[in-house]
Enzyme design. Sequence first.
Site, PDB file in Angstrom:
ATOM      1  CG  ASP A 123      -6.422   0.538  18.005  1.00  0.00           C
ATOM      2  OD1 ASP A 123      -5.889   0.786  16.914  1.00  0.00           O
ATOM      3  OD2 ASP A 123      -6.037   1.010  19.088  1.00  0.00           O
TER       4      ASP A 123
ATOM      5  CB  SER B  60      -7.507  -4.831   6.407  1.00  0.00           C
ATOM      6  OG  SER B  60      -6.612  -4.083   5.611  1.00  0.00           O
TER       7      SER B  60
ATOM      8  CB  THR C 234       5.993  -1.312   1.145  1.00  0.00           C
ATOM      9  OG1 THR C 234       6.211  -1.702   2.506  1.00  0.00           O
ATOM     10  CG2 THR C 234       6.928  -2.110   0.256  1.00  0.00           C
TER      11      THR C 234
ATOM     12  CB  SER D 222      -0.906   0.008   1.233  1.00  0.00           C
ATOM     13  OG  SER D 222      -0.129   0.021   2.420  1.00  0.00           O
ATOM     14  NE  ARG D 223       0.446   5.127  -4.950  1.00  0.00           N
ATOM     15  CZ  ARG D 223       1.578   5.196  -5.628  1.00  0.00           C
ATOM     16  NH1 ARG D 223       2.670   5.595  -4.994  1.00  0.00           N
ATOM     17  NH2 ARG D 223       1.639   4.875  -6.904  1.00  0.00           N
ATOM     18  CB  ALA D 224       2.065   6.563   3.475  1.00  0.00           C
TER      19      ALA D 224
ATOM     20  CB  THR E  23      -2.136   7.938   9.048  1.00  0.00           C
ATOM     21  OG1 THR E  23      -1.858   6.596   9.457  1.00  0.00           O
ATOM     22  CG2 THR E  23      -3.604   8.068   8.712  1.00  0.00           C
ATOM     23  CB  SER E  24       2.841   5.812   7.898  1.00  0.00           C
ATOM     24  OG  SER E  24       2.758   5.303   6.585  1.00  0.00           O
TER      25      SER E  24
END
Length: 502
Positions: free
Chosen positions: A264, A272, A211, A202-204, A206-207
Amino acid sequence: MTDTLALVPAGIDTYRQPVVYMNEDCHICRSEGFAAQTRVRIDLEDRWIIATLNVVGRGAWLDVDQAALSASAWAALGARAGDKGAFSHPEPPVSASMIRSKAYGDRLDQAGFAAIVSDTLDSRLSDLELAAFVTACAGERLDEPETVALTRAMQGAGQTLDWGGRTILDKHCVGGLPGNRTTPIVVAIIAAAGHLIPKTSSRAITSPAGTADTMEAMAPVALDAAALRRVVEAEGGCIVWGGGLALSPADDHFIRVERPLDFDSTGQLVASVLSKKAAAGATHVLIDMPVGPTAKVRSEKAAEALGVRVSAVSNALGLNLALHISDGIAPVGRGIGPTLEAIDVLAVLRRAPDAPADLRERALDLAGHLLDLAPDGVAGQGRDRARALLDSGAAEARFMAICEAQGGFREPGTAAQRIEIHAPHAGLLTSVDNRRIARIAKLAGAPRQKCAGIRLLVRLGDRVDEGQPLYELHAETAGELAYALAYAESQTGVLTLSEEGP
């Protein structure tokens, strides 16, 4: 009067949410009773979408006989210049009653989850309804059978890659640990060992980097399923962006709503991860769970509970699973941000003398564990084999071949703006706040600006002198650098130094 309006692109990115903009004096708005946030069906030839309405004031930028579509709505409808769309009220979504049922504590079966997934992909559900669903599933409100049902519903809504019965290895990290970019190294080692590892990432959201963002600093990642298959058949592995492959496509919609709520949910996390692994055709999967007070999994107890659920759902799906509990106390490597993490990855693959040792050791742990998990693996021998493939240069050669097959390798770039953050006093570095150090990197522009982020200059346990550089901020513009610097200087405890001198 007709129910059609000329379609024009709004040029507004609303991510995956289709949005339509209409003038408040538009005859359709008046006759249909459309108001802000109304759900509107738009038909164009044999295609249709459901979009959320935003109303533009009279005399503003939009004519009364036009409807402007957000970028995602324009693409989903396949609109072109000169097209006219028909506007109407959509039928109420079938799954709305199922969401209400779940909110009141009822259990859902696979058919119920499948209806919610289908309506989500058709944009029949508003963000309020999706938020209600996410909330109803938060915490421990999904039991094991429901988690299995949701996972299967999410996988079934997209395509599943078929590898002809061959063994397919895969790995996933649950996240929350900046700089922990082991995947490109692991994929290179596993492919060099002769196994197949089609890694979709995935793309970021919230980070500071996902990768796919880091890999994109070195090679193209937006491949379709046919191109992915060509790369894997030729080189044994790939590292590509999963968003364009329709593998468990509802997941991105759920994440888009779930992340701002900061809920959470064990069940949703498991669904997911495993729906995407199953859709990618994986047969043997390694799950890495970093545990630390500022990581996503914050305690051994939480890791144990998550591991039990992941194992149970994997068994139900027929996946061979292994769990790897790792240290999540502090960031991994030196770089936080796409390009800076790519530099670390290449340093490890190239066996550079100054390569981050913690990133190398973590990658070897994971690659070794995955080799042990493979049908031809011998328990306890995988790590030695992984080290040999890395040290010999075989992993580097395979990584470069994968990059070339995905469209060509490029060296990561460098940021135009840099500034060092210095220690306010001498002491021993005793902790790093993963969440706040990641926020600083994001404020500097990561991941949107590939070269932005943070380069750590000290590690846990280092003795630091007063005024010694702790980390370096990287940004593409002076404004972004100043923005990140202001936040960094306002924080205490991002990097904690004991008061004792070195």
